[in-house]
Design an enzyme around this catalytic site. Structure first.
Site, PDB file in Angstrom:
ATOM      1  N   GLU A  48      -9.620  -2.168   5.404  1.00 31.40           N
ATOM      2  CA  GLU A  48     -10.225  -1.839   6.691  1.00 31.40           C
ATOM      3  C   GLU A  48     -11.502  -2.659   6.919  1.00 31.40           C
ATOM      4  O   GLU A  48     -12.145  -3.101   5.956  1.00 31.40           O
ATOM      5  CB  GLU A  48     -10.587  -0.350   6.705  1.00 31.40           C
ATOM      6  CG  GLU A  48      -9.385   0.588   6.618  1.00 31.40           C
ATOM      7  CD  GLU A  48      -8.697   0.815   7.964  1.00 31.40           C
ATOM      8  OE1 GLU A  48      -8.565  -0.141   8.750  1.00 31.40           O
ATOM      9  OE2 GLU A  48      -8.290   1.960   8.211  1.00 31.40           O
ATOM     10  N   ASN A  55      -7.368  -2.947  14.542  1.00 31.02           N
ATOM     11  CA  ASN A  55      -8.760  -3.266  14.185  1.00 31.02           C
ATOM     12  C   ASN A  55      -8.838  -4.460  13.233  1.00 31.02           C
ATOM     13  O   ASN A  55      -9.873  -4.736  12.657  1.00 31.02           O
ATOM     14  CB  ASN A  55      -9.447  -2.039  13.568  1.00 31.02           C
ATOM     15  CG  ASN A  55      -8.770  -1.583  12.280  1.00 31.02           C
ATOM     16  OD1 ASN A  55      -7.820  -2.203  11.810  1.00 31.02           O
ATOM     17  ND2 ASN A  55      -9.269  -0.498  11.710  1.00 31.02           N
ATOM     18  N   ASP A  79       0.813  -1.225   0.000  1.00 32.54           N
ATOM     19  CA  ASP A  79       0.000   0.000   0.000  1.00 32.54           C
ATOM     20  C   ASP A  79       0.843   1.271   0.000  1.00 32.54           C
ATOM     21  O   ASP A  79       2.062   1.231   0.179  1.00 32.54           O
ATOM     22  CB  ASP A  79      -0.953  -0.005   1.213  1.00 32.54           C
ATOM     23  CG  ASP A  79      -0.259  -0.419   2.506  1.00 32.54           C
ATOM     24  OD1 ASP A  79       0.978  -0.325   2.575  1.00 32.54           O
ATOM     25  OD2 ASP A  79      -0.963  -0.839   3.443  1.00 32.54           O
ATOM     26  N   HIS A 127      -7.077  -4.821  10.419  1.00 33.28           N
ATOM     27  CA  HIS A 127      -6.840  -4.571   8.986  1.00 33.28           C
ATOM     28  C   HIS A 127      -5.538  -5.224   8.526  1.00 33.28           C
ATOM     29  O   HIS A 127      -4.621  -5.436   9.314  1.00 33.28           O
ATOM     30  CB  HIS A 127      -6.894  -3.074   8.641  1.00 33.28           C
ATOM     31  CG  HIS A 127      -5.723  -2.244   9.061  1.00 33.28           C
ATOM     32  ND1 HIS A 127      -5.860  -0.998   9.637  1.00 33.28           N
ATOM     33  CD2 HIS A 127      -4.386  -2.450   8.958  1.00 33.28           C
ATOM     34  CE1 HIS A 127      -4.672  -0.491   9.870  1.00 33.28           C
ATOM     35  NE2 HIS A 127      -3.756  -1.349   9.470  1.00 33.28           N
TER      36      HIS A 127
HETATM   37  C1  GLP Z   1      -0.405   0.248   8.630  1.00 32.00           C
HETATM   38  C2  GLP Z   1      -0.077  -0.546   7.375  1.00 32.00           C
HETATM   39  C3  GLP Z   1      -0.263  -2.012   7.610  1.00 32.00           C
HETATM   40  C4  GLP Z   1       0.410  -2.421   8.904  1.00 32.00           C
HETATM   41  C5  GLP Z   1      -0.263  -1.735  10.057  1.00 32.00           C
HETATM   42  C6  GLP Z   1       0.315  -2.128  11.406  1.00 32.00           C
HETATM   43  O1  GLP Z   1      -1.726   0.636   8.708  1.00 32.00           O
HETATM   44  N1  GLP Z   1      -0.832  -0.161   6.241  1.00 32.00           N
HETATM   45  O2  GLP Z   1       0.276  -2.731   6.505  1.00 32.00           O
HETATM   46  O3  GLP Z   1       0.343  -3.802   9.074  1.00 32.00           O
HETATM   47  O4  GLP Z   1      -0.090  -0.354   9.866  1.00 32.00           O
HETATM   48  O5  GLP Z   1       1.418  -1.313  11.691  1.00 32.00           O
HETATM   49  P1  GLP Z   1       2.497  -1.604  12.782  1.00 32.00           P
HETATM   50  O6  GLP Z   1       3.305  -2.732  12.290  1.00 32.00           O
HETATM   51  O7  GLP Z   1       3.280  -0.321  12.867  1.00 32.00           O
HETATM   52  O8  GLP Z   1       1.778  -1.903  14.035  1.00 32.00           O
END
Ligand code: GLP
Length: 256
Positions: free
Chosen positions: A155, A148, A80, A150
């Protein structure tokens, strides 16, 4: 490292207390794909979760000429990118990938694929899906998990999209990612993300979930139920998922 591997249905669960050691093991799975595939296609994620894995992969590459040669044939796809951030913006996922991985491994620049969050987004989405069809699917895909539930920027909602699309970010996600921006208001409200179908097409999936803040999402994702209200729960349908976690969670799926 003490690691407990439990094969439950189709999910391999690797539990340990040291996230760095777990990340090294996950990096080893990527190194294995690099070593064995003629044209390795690797799926990458951003956020804090894969940082130690990328550091380990960089270290393993520096120590191994065969891996260095393999990177020259590899393609990398990211999940993304935020809408409105140019690749040179230090808060973009482009910049994150260059700083944490790509500047340190010999992958050809034109083999780096990250969704474009600027310009005509519909065109960018179709172009990305075409590339995924042409070169993919990834042999291995790393994922983090949002609180959440995702994955990528898919989402929770009434439905999920299969292909690359523009997603509206939830307030929870914008608050969660505000640490990279200063305040939730500065976090872009939209992102271009691979769809659930794109993610599930990867041959192997590695999910990294470290820290107590991921506990509840993990429990829900592997509860034995599948729901678009927890996008990560769709991973239960995939034939080859490995979860690396330092959390002592016992999701229903593992108990069965
Ligand atoms: C973002 C990314 C996700 C990632 C998530 C969790 O929203 N788009 O791909 O998995 O954050 O992030 P973190 O690893 O910093 O907890």
């Amino acid at each position: 490292m003490q690691s407990l591997v439990t094969s439950c249905g189709k999910v391999r669960w690797v539990h340990g207390h040291d996230s760095a050691a777990l990340s090294r093991e996950a990096a080893g799975m990527f190194a294995e794909v690099l070593r064995t595939e003629e044209q390795p296609v690797l799926g990458f994620a951003t956020g804090a979760s894969p940082l130690q894995m990328y550091a380990a992969l960089v270290e393993q590459t520096a120590a191994d000429p065969a891996l260095q040669a393999a990177w020259r044939r590899a393609h990398g796809f990211n999940l993304d990118e935020y809408v409105g951030l140019s690749p040179s913006d230090p808060r973009s996922y482009h910049a994150y990938m260059m700083a944490n991985l790509y500047n340190h491994v010999p992958i050809p620049r034109h083999h780096i694929h990250i969704p474009d969050g600027t310009g005509d987004l519909e065109v960018a989405c179709r172009r990305y899906d075409d590339l995924l069809t042409q070169l993919g699917p990834p042999h291995i895909q790393v994922l983090g998990i949002g609180r959440n539930g995702h994955i990528g920027f898919n989402e929770p909602g009434d439905s999920l999209e299969l292909r690359t699309h523009v997603a509206d970010l939830t307030e929870t996600t914008r608050r969660q990612n505000a640490r990279y921006f200063g305040s939730p208001d500065e976090v872009p409200s939209r992102a271009v993300t691979m769809g659930i179908g794109d993610i599930l097409r990867a041959r192997r999936i590695v999910l990294l979930a470290f820290g107590a803040s991921k506990r509840e999402a993990l429990e829900r994702a592997f509860s034995g139920e599948v729901s678009t209200r927890c996008p990560a729960s769709l991973l239960q349908l995939h034939p080859s998922v490995t979860v690396f976690t330092d959390q002592d969670v016992r999701p229903a799926l593992l108990r069965g």
